[in-house]
Design an enzyme around this catalytic site. Structure first.
Site, PDB file in Angstrom:
ATOM      1  CD  GLU A 290      -4.173  13.377 -12.497  1.00 46.82           C
ATOM      2  OE1 GLU A 290      -2.989  12.851 -12.654  1.00 46.82           O
ATOM      3  OE2 GLU A 290      -4.283  14.033 -13.235  1.00 46.82           O
ATOM      4  CG  HIS A 319      -8.163 -17.129  -9.088  1.00 44.93           C
ATOM      5  ND1 HIS A 319      -8.784 -18.255  -8.621  1.00 44.93           N
ATOM      6  CD2 HIS A 319      -8.836 -16.932 -10.347  1.00 44.93           C
ATOM      7  CE1 HIS A 319      -9.748 -18.964  -9.472  1.00 44.93           C
ATOM      8  NE2 HIS A 319     -10.163 -17.821 -10.616  1.00 44.93           N
ATOM      9  CE  LYS A 433       2.354  17.985 -14.248  1.00 49.20           C
ATOM     10  NZ  LYS A 433       2.275  18.180 -15.949  1.00 49.20           N
TER      11      LYS A 433
HETATM   12  O1  PA5 Z   1      -5.089  15.016 -16.419  1.00 56.36           O
HETATM   13  C1  PA5 Z   1      -4.163  15.434 -16.368  1.00 56.36           C
HETATM   14  O2  PA5 Z   1      -4.046  16.869 -16.586  1.00 56.36           O
HETATM   15  C2  PA5 Z   1      -2.609  14.975 -15.924  1.00 56.36           C
HETATM   16  O3  PA5 Z   1      -2.665  13.786 -15.524  1.00 56.36           O
HETATM   17  C3  PA5 Z   1      -1.643  15.607 -17.580  1.00 56.36           C
HETATM   18  O4  PA5 Z   1      -2.550  13.853 -18.172  1.00 56.36           O
HETATM   19  C4  PA5 Z   1       0.002  14.836 -17.220  1.00 56.36           C
HETATM   20  O5  PA5 Z   1       0.213  15.082 -15.916  1.00 56.36           O
HETATM   21  C5  PA5 Z   1       0.480  15.000 -18.199  1.00 56.36           C
HETATM   22  O6  PA5 Z   1       0.860  15.984 -18.652  1.00 56.36           O
HETATM   23  P1  PA5 Z   1       1.587  16.972 -20.096  1.00 56.36           P
HETATM   24  O7  PA5 Z   1       0.608  16.772 -20.496  1.00 56.36           O
HETATM   25  O8  PA5 Z   1       0.738  18.900 -19.594  1.00 56.36           O
HETATM   26  O9  PA5 Z   1       2.550  16.298 -19.561  1.00 56.36           O
END
Ligand code: PA5
Length: 459
Positions: A290, A319, A433
């Site tokens: 990410e 494996h 989202k």
């Molecule tokens: O790293 C990130 O920003 C995302 O993976 C969020 O953690 C994830 O989308 C969840 O978001 P939130 O904590 O706002 O619910």
């Protein structure tokens, strides 16, 4: 903690593949500018996660809060997703005995069981709620934005389950971990008087494991969170080193970037030889993917860049995936994580009459076998010209795990500069989202476009 990188370099492999040694010198020369950029951006407030290595007061408050709550509840139910779930899971697996929830009270030293729901698969949610006694549960709802569909849907389901069982007392079984000011969870907490912990505004989800996001669940199950943070501080101190070869987090970032962009090694595998670190590898996968997978660079140019992280576990995946790593495309850099003292070992007994070819196992330990498996795999990969490095940990104490987690975050922060992208945003996730809410008919949100092809349902 040590980063052994000899087998990323050409002369540590088969002499043909890998990074030429002079490339390492070039990286070391460029590192000054990369480190200066990180410092500048830190000062501008971008690298908020560094601050999590210095938070003695917060740690004390969370530990005290958790002690009171932990005594009053024998099950903790964590609701969250992505960065709001993976860190807590990694801490639980790394620092509590395996099969924690199956242990009796004494074996758990009277700390609560912990269930983490990081999906909205109805079968997992329903099964968890059937298993858990609502009278004895503490529900920790974690969402930095406070508005993620999955987490809010989980909350609504769990809230009804609590209300049905406990009536007016339901809100006493809830703690929200969320932004100090914004979002639906914050609003709900204020209007209903629900206890909250704050996610620091300058710390993003996937960098939040050492904030209350990870620390509260960890403290509730008895993990020494002060030691975790002390380990993180050690990693931060090392990451200040100006010599690239003495700065493992920066070196990890530089080698991965160079392997990707110069040698086409865009698949970055993290493979701990430890079941307890399986979820750390999963956590790393999100962090790296990410943070570095981006459409545009810092200048706004379309680059569609980013390595593909893969989580793997030794010896199990020898494996499963290692055949591909050994003989498939030269598109990978594999990082093993080894633990010198796993805290426990098991003797392999000598049994009369064992066939000669396997008799050598008897009298050794499972730990020795695991270590031999790692050494053999690393050496065999090198012989096949496959780049691999090793993060060598002395043990799996809380301090070492805190250091490892912070190491990966620091490496990701450095990698953002090498790749020239912002490692702290996630516009792709945000788009998904928004379209989810559109699909559910939320006013002002576009629904997702239908697929181009008609359904090929021929039944
Ligand atoms: O790293 C990130 O920003 C995302 O993976 C969020 O953690 C994830 O989308 C969840 O978001 P939130 O904590 O706002 O619910």
């Amino acid at each position: 903690m040590k980063l052994q990188y000899g087998r990323v370099i050409q002369d540590g492999l088969d002499g043909t593949h890998g990074l030429p040694r002079r490339r390492l010198d070039e990286l070391a020369r460029r590192f000054g500018a990369i480190q200066a950029e990180v410092r500048e951006r830190r000062e501008a407030g971008e690298y908020g996660f560094y601050g999590l290595a210095r938070q003695e007061n917060t740690v004390r408050q969370i530990a005290a809060f958790a002690e009171g709550l932990g005594q009053a509840h024998d099950h903790v139910l964590v609701l969250g997703i992505g960065g709001s779930a993976l860190g807590a899971r990694a801490l639980l697996s790394a620092l509590r005995p395996p099969a924690w929830n199956e242990l009796d009270d004494e074996a758990r030293e009277f700390f609560p069981r912990l269930t983490l729901l990081d999906n909205v698969d109805p079968t997992s949610v329903a099964a968890a709620l059937r298993r858990i006694d609502p009278r004895r549960v503490l529900v920790n709802v974690i969402s930095k934005s406070g508005g993620t569909a999955e987490t809010l849907a989980q909350y609504l389901v769990v809230r009804k389950w609590l209300d049905d069982a406990l009536g007016g007392a339901a809100s006493r079984h809830l703690v929200f971990t969320t932004d100090p000011e914004r979002g639906a969870l914050r609003e709900l907490a204020t209007s209903e008087g629900i206890a909250t912990l704050e996610v620091p505004p300058d710390v993003g989800g996937r960098f939040s494991v050492l904030s209350p996001v990870g620390l509260l669940p960890a403290a509730l199950v008895g993990i020494d969170i002060a030691a975790l943070v002390a380990g993180a501080a050690r990693a931060v101190a090392t990451a200040e080193e100006g010599d690239l070869l003495k700065n493992p987090a920066a070196l990890f970032a530089a080698l991965h970037w160079a392997a990707d962009t110069q040698l086409g090694a865009r698949v970055h595998v993290v493979m701990p030889y430890s079941d307890r670190l399986r979820d750390v590898a999963e956590w790393f996968r999100q962090l790296w993917a990410e943070s570095l997978g981006k459409r545009v660079d810092r200048e706004g140019q379309v680059v569609h860049t980013g390595p593909t992280p893969v989580a793997s576990v030794g010896a199990t995946d020898q494996h499963s995936q290692v055949q591909l790593f050994m003989e498939g495309p030269f598109d990978k850099l594999i990082t093993f994580v080894t633990v010198a003292d796993p805290g426990e070992d098991v003797l392999i007994p000598v049994l009369e009459g064992m066939p000669e070819e396997v008799a050598c196992l008897g009298g050794r330990t499972l730990g020795e076998l695991l270590q031999a498996e790692y050494e053999a795999t690393s050496a065999a990969l090198a012989q096949m010209g496959r780049m691999n490095s090793t993060i060598a940990l002395s043990d799996l104490a809380a301090q070492s795990v805190g250091e490892l987690l912070m190491f990966f975050q620091l490496a990701t922060g450095y990698a953002g500069c090498w790749y020239g992208v912002n490692p702290f945003d996630q516009p792709g996730v945000e788009l998904g989202k928004r379209l989810t809410f559109g699909a559910l008919g939320r006013v002002g949100y576009e629904p997702p476009a239908p697929p181009l092809d008609a359904d090929a349902d021929t039944a």
